[in-house]
Design an enzyme around this catalytic site. Structure first.
Site, PDB file in Angstrom:
ATOM      1  N   LYS A 173      25.574 -40.090  -0.363  1.00 30.15           N
ATOM      2  CA  LYS A 173      23.971 -39.656  -0.424  1.00 30.15           C
ATOM      3  C   LYS A 173      23.651 -39.118  -1.659  1.00 30.15           C
ATOM      4  CE  LYS A 173      23.699 -37.961   4.106  1.00 30.15           C
ATOM      5  NZ  LYS A 173      23.154 -37.664   5.668  1.00 30.15           N
TER       6      LYS A 173
ATOM      7  N   TYR B 207      15.751 -44.376   8.324  1.00 32.07           N
ATOM      8  CA  TYR B 207      15.798 -43.190   9.321  1.00 32.07           C
ATOM      9  C   TYR B 207      14.905 -43.361  10.622  1.00 32.07           C
ATOM     10  CZ  TYR B 207      19.289 -40.615   6.425  1.00 32.07           C
ATOM     11  OH  TYR B 207      20.291 -39.837   5.780  1.00 32.07           O
TER      12      TYR B 207
ATOM     13  N   PHE C  48      13.341 -32.189  11.391  1.00 31.38           N
ATOM     14  CA  PHE C  48      13.879 -32.375  10.231  1.00 31.38           C
ATOM     15  C   PHE C  48      13.648 -33.537   9.444  1.00 31.38           C
ATOM     16  CE2 PHE C  48      17.203 -33.521  13.395  1.00 31.38           C
ATOM     17  CZ  PHE C  48      17.716 -34.670  12.796  1.00 31.38           C
TER      18      PHE C  48
ATOM     19  N   ARG D 128      33.481 -42.737  11.442  1.00 27.13           N
ATOM     20  CA  ARG D 128      32.961 -41.336  11.727  1.00 27.13           C
ATOM     21  C   ARG D 128      34.106 -40.385  11.652  1.00 27.13           C
ATOM     22  NH1 ARG D 128      27.325 -41.052  12.109  1.00 27.13           N
ATOM     23  NH2 ARG D 128      28.030 -39.266  13.277  1.00 27.13           N
TER      24      ARG D 128
ATOM     25  N   THR E  60      28.521 -34.047  12.041  1.00 24.98           N
ATOM     26  CA  THR E  60      27.270 -33.746  11.611  1.00 24.98           C
ATOM     27  C   THR E  60      27.214 -32.195  11.147  1.00 24.98           C
ATOM     28  OG1 THR E  60      26.681 -35.473  12.928  1.00 24.98           O
ATOM     29  CG2 THR E  60      24.873 -34.092  11.853  1.00 24.98           C
TER      30      THR E  60
ATOM     31  N   ARG F  27      33.240 -34.457   5.246  1.00 22.78           N
ATOM     32  CA  ARG F  27      32.239 -33.163   5.366  1.00 22.78           C
ATOM     33  C   ARG F  27      32.885 -31.647   5.462  1.00 22.78           C
ATOM     34  NH1 ARG F  27      28.177 -36.239   9.673  1.00 22.78           N
ATOM     35  NH2 ARG F  27      26.724 -37.242   8.017  1.00 22.78           N
TER      36      ARG F  27
ATOM     37  N   ASN G 263      24.642 -33.387   3.530  1.00 26.83           N
ATOM     38  CA  ASN G 263      26.130 -33.559   3.865  1.00 26.83           C
ATOM     39  C   ASN G 263      27.059 -34.795   3.157  1.00 26.83           C
ATOM     40  OD1 ASN G 263      24.971 -35.326   5.271  1.00 26.83           O
ATOM     41  ND2 ASN G 263      25.084 -34.403   7.236  1.00 26.83           N
TER      42      ASN G 263
ATOM     43  N   HIS H 189      26.675 -40.600   4.709  1.00 30.98           N
ATOM     44  CA  HIS H 189      26.336 -41.197   6.006  1.00 30.98           C
ATOM     45  C   HIS H 189      27.090 -42.362   6.293  1.00 30.98           C
ATOM     46  CE1 HIS H 189      23.127 -43.148   8.774  1.00 30.98           C
ATOM     47  NE2 HIS H 189      23.725 -44.375   8.406  1.00 30.98           N
TER      48      HIS H 189
ATOM     49  N   GLU I 218      21.622 -51.254   9.448  1.00 33.49           N
ATOM     50  CA  GLU I 218      21.663 -50.584   8.281  1.00 33.49           C
ATOM     51  C   GLU I 218      22.189 -51.348   6.913  1.00 33.49           C
ATOM     52  OE1 GLU I 218      22.092 -46.148  10.679  1.00 33.49           O
ATOM     53  OE2 GLU I 218      23.739 -47.016   9.438  1.00 33.49           O
TER      54      GLU I 218
HETATM   55  P1  DAT Z   1      24.929 -38.208  11.283  1.00 36.90           P
HETATM   56  O1  DAT Z   1      24.591 -38.154   9.820  1.00 36.90           O
HETATM   57  O2  DAT Z   1      26.383 -37.331  11.527  1.00 36.90           O
HETATM   58  O3  DAT Z   1      25.202 -39.434  11.898  1.00 36.90           O
HETATM   59  P2  DAT Z   1      22.520 -37.874  12.670  1.00 36.90           P
HETATM   60  O4  DAT Z   1      22.457 -39.214  12.599  1.00 36.90           O
HETATM   61  O5  DAT Z   1      22.340 -37.012  13.859  1.00 36.90           O
HETATM   62  O6  DAT Z   1      23.700 -37.480  11.945  1.00 36.90           O
HETATM   63  O7  DAT Z   1      21.461 -37.043  11.491  1.00 36.90           O
HETATM   64  C1  DAT Z   1      21.030 -37.704  10.393  1.00 36.90           C
HETATM   65  C2  DAT Z   1      20.935 -36.661   9.172  1.00 36.90           C
HETATM   66  O8  DAT Z   1      19.967 -35.887   9.346  1.00 36.90           O
HETATM   67  C3  DAT Z   1      22.176 -36.061   9.082  1.00 36.90           C
HETATM   68  O9  DAT Z   1      23.306 -36.514   8.541  1.00 36.90           O
HETATM   69  C4  DAT Z   1      22.111 -34.380   8.657  1.00 36.90           C
HETATM   70  C5  DAT Z   1      20.448 -34.473   9.078  1.00 36.90           C
HETATM   71  N1  DAT Z   1      20.325 -33.621  10.099  1.00 36.90           N
HETATM   72  C6  DAT Z   1      20.778 -33.855  11.493  1.00 36.90           C
HETATM   73  N2  DAT Z   1      20.633 -32.757  12.424  1.00 36.90           N
HETATM   74  C7  DAT Z   1      19.896 -31.992  11.613  1.00 36.90           C
HETATM   75  C8  DAT Z   1      19.155 -31.049  12.000  1.00 36.90           C
HETATM   76  N3  DAT Z   1      19.189 -30.311  13.025  1.00 36.90           N
HETATM   77  N4  DAT Z   1      18.432 -29.971  10.759  1.00 36.90           N
HETATM   78  C9  DAT Z   1      18.330 -30.749   9.558  1.00 36.90           C
HETATM   79  N5  DAT Z   1      19.080 -31.846   9.350  1.00 36.90           N
HETATM   80  C10 DAT Z   1      19.711 -32.620  10.221  1.00 36.90           C
HETATM   81 MG    MG Z   2      23.580 -40.931  12.302  1.00 38.50          MG
END
Ligand code: DAT
Ligand code: MG
Length: 141
Positions: free
Chosen positions: A10, A50, A58, A89, A95, A106, A116, A119, A130
């Site tokens: 990212k 997304y 968020f 993963r 996450t 991470r 972070n 992705h 995706e």
């Molecule tokens: P991942 O990237 O581990 O698949 P996710 O799909 O739940 O996680 O969320 C996508 C992204 O959104 C994640 O990399 C970081 C951000 N994110 C997730 N939860 C969040 C939160 N509670 N506050 C802020 N950003 C968040």
């Molecule tokens: Mg995700």
């Protein structure tokens, strides 16, 4: 054609000079890189990418972040299709960065919930969706 998944560095990872570090880990583990490109997300592509997060508190932060600079997308392939996505993963780490194990990407590099570093697709269906957003079919080799 065998299953591939999207692992993407990212914009924070690109800015911090972590492209090589992520690539090294992917190659060192024994995965095959079947596609690789640098791309700049615009609002429309970020919204599509997304879409599962639309409506979450968020969401806009996430879109602003992913459009903030170039990302580097990898199409990753492994010998064991069943385990490819969970393995990638696992290599990424949790996450919630404070729960990400040292030794994961991470765990070693992330200190922010949104920014972070990487992705990764979380299921075969999301991998297909995706990869289709990021790559043209002829860019996956
Ligand atoms: P991942 O990237 O581990 O698949 P996710 O799909 O739940 O996680 O969320 C996508 C992204 O959104 C994640 O990399 C970081 C951000 N994110 C997730 N939860 C969040 C939160 N509670 N506050 C802020 N950003 C968040
Ligand atoms: Mg995700």
């Amino acid at each position: 054609m065998s299953l591939k998944t999207l692992l993407m560095i990212k914009p924070d990872g690109v800015r911090r000079g972590l492209i090589g570090e992520v690539l090294r880990r992917v190659e060192q583990k024994g995965f095959r890189i079947a596609g690789m490109k640098m791309l700049q997300f615009d609002e429309a592509r970020a919204g599509e990418f997304y879409q599962e997060h639309i409506g979450k508190p968020f969401y806009q932060t996430l879109v602003d972040f992913i459009t903030s600079g170039p990302a580097v997308a990898l199409a990753v392939e492994g010998d064991d299709e069943e385990r490819l996505i969970p393995e990638v993963r696992k290599m990424m780490g949790a996450t919630r960065y404070w729960e990400a194990t040292p030794g994961t990407i991470r765990g070693d590099f992330a200190h922010h919930l949104t920014m972070n570093v990487v992705h990764g697709s979380d299921s075969p269906a999301s991998a297909e969706r995706e990869l289709g957003i990021v790559f043209e079919p002829n860019e996956i080799l």
